[in-house]
Design an enzyme around this catalytic site. Sequence first.
Site: not given
Ligand code: F6R
Length: 615
Positions: A2, A27, A75, A101-102, A488, A492, A495, A511, A610
Amino acid sequence: MCGIVGYIGHREAYPIILKGLKRLEYRGYDSAGIALYDGCDIKLSKTKGKVVDLEDKLLKEIPTVGSLGIGHTRWATHGVPNDVNSHPHYSNSGNLVIIHNGIIENYESLKTELKNRGYSFKSDTDTEVLINLIEDVMKNDNLKLGKAVQIALNQVVGAYAIAVFDKNKPNEIVVAKLGSPLAIGIGDDEFFIASDASPFIEYTKNAIYLEDEEMAIVRRGKDLKIRKIKDDSLVDPYIQELQINLEQIEKGGYDHFMLKEIYEQPSAIKDTYRGRMLVNEAIIKLAGVEDNMKKFLNADRIIIVACGTSWHAGLVAEYIFEDLARIPVEVEYASEFRYRNPVINEKDLVIAISQSGETADTLAAIKLAKSKGAFVFGVCNVVGSSIARETNAGAYTHAGPEIGVASTKAFTTQITILTLIALRLARAKGTISSSDFRLYLMELEMIPEKVIKALESEEHIKKIAEIYKTTRNFLYLGRGYNFPVALEGALKLKEISYIHAEGYPAAEMKHGPIALIDENMPIAVIATKKGHYEKVVSNIQEIKSRKGKIIGIVTEGDVSVRELADHVIEVPETLEALSPLLTTIPLQLLSYHIAVMLGKNVDQPRNLAKSVTVE
Ligand code: F6R
């Protein structure tokens, strides 16, 4: 996480606090509130939503006058985001008001004691318990606010950065810190209080950062006194001259939110297991699992649904659930699961994983599974999100807000919580010995320190990034627990740098993908000591004979891979099942630095968002 802000001095407090809250919204931004002392009384306004929502509401509710005030952007951890759970919180008498906050871990027992003494509570928060504990100490012992805060904090277990004031002493604010950050800006006859320096950078460059277990009473027109909470000893204030600009502060001094979040992983992992894993007692306590233990133990199988990075965390969980708890697991892309008429019934247990808690496909998969009678357990980061509400039960990761679009700390905290669940079930089923169980807990407790160690390779990783930044393709290989980490790592890189990358189980290479290998193909191979080390070393030899460029992610002290690879990046040794928490760190840093060197928008890569709230 927070954000907290406070002001006492000769200016109007409201605009300073409001602007400060906006700067601290990274935050947390699920609710906000401000309390002002208007010269006779406390005036308070708070609301669910962002700081702009508060601004609209507050202007209708209270006058914005007064040169003392505190504000909070939340948060949520304890209690869903709503108006009542928002901060600031009053004590029962209405004389005291607090922002926090905590997490107060022992709040339930304190709450019960206070209830027995006649206190009542409006919210579900741990913070309201703390302010009433302070009031109780003050009343019983006829103490001033500062002393009462000190005594109360000595009864508290957990983390806090707090600011409290008393309407009967409107010339002081009491602040204290343990675990959560708290900065005090020192102006001319005025003080600013905040989670970081961003709310007061334009008013003063002089700041004190309180250390853990320190408290201060900031008095209008008086010198600042800092004391140790435990033994009351006075501390010499160390005043720092701030060297930073506003932009940097908002990202905590990092160039990008992604890098900041990569570096937050040690504390995010700790926050995720804190209070849930008691190493000395060899206990794991997860309310959502305990309350539904029968469902878990009677399940014929577990089906994990998720998307993207969360799906990769699900794949790691598949290994650990089957390995430790001996429960069959299937991991499904939520988008496929929801449209393929899956065979599913009330004997199935579904785990839905989502950082945002808003991903449309995952939400739809949950609804489908529920309609077929399955019990659905959620693993989310955002408190009160749609998925958290739609699932039958769940456990939050405590990663704090993840702002960078590329998920980093969400991944490692998801693995952390899923590991706790697997271990808890293994214990309940008797598929793990008590000594192994204890060993896992001890190793998990050491992971944050080991992540810090893994982060120390950043400069070395930058040099590797420099060499490969212009490549058009990248391969990532791993086996067992580290196969999902290869996926993963590739995600990364794709993207944020827009370089084509593929993750494969190392043995699958022959294969098909092996046809791609020549002297222009960089291949990141996860080859840590435990697990299938010799087999991965053989795979590395196969790459070497085809002249591929090898970047080995290895255990500290490794010799064999070092002899074969073009570059090695070391991570500390741990149990195989926990190794993804370490091996993923260098891959995050590699993709980050390649993207930065290519001049890409790391925090907001093209075409991405996001949270994906559409199909
Ligand atoms: C990759 C990324 C996306 C999310 C995906 C699921 O870095 O951020 O692949 O992982 O859109 O999102 P959540 O976890 O919010 O359901």
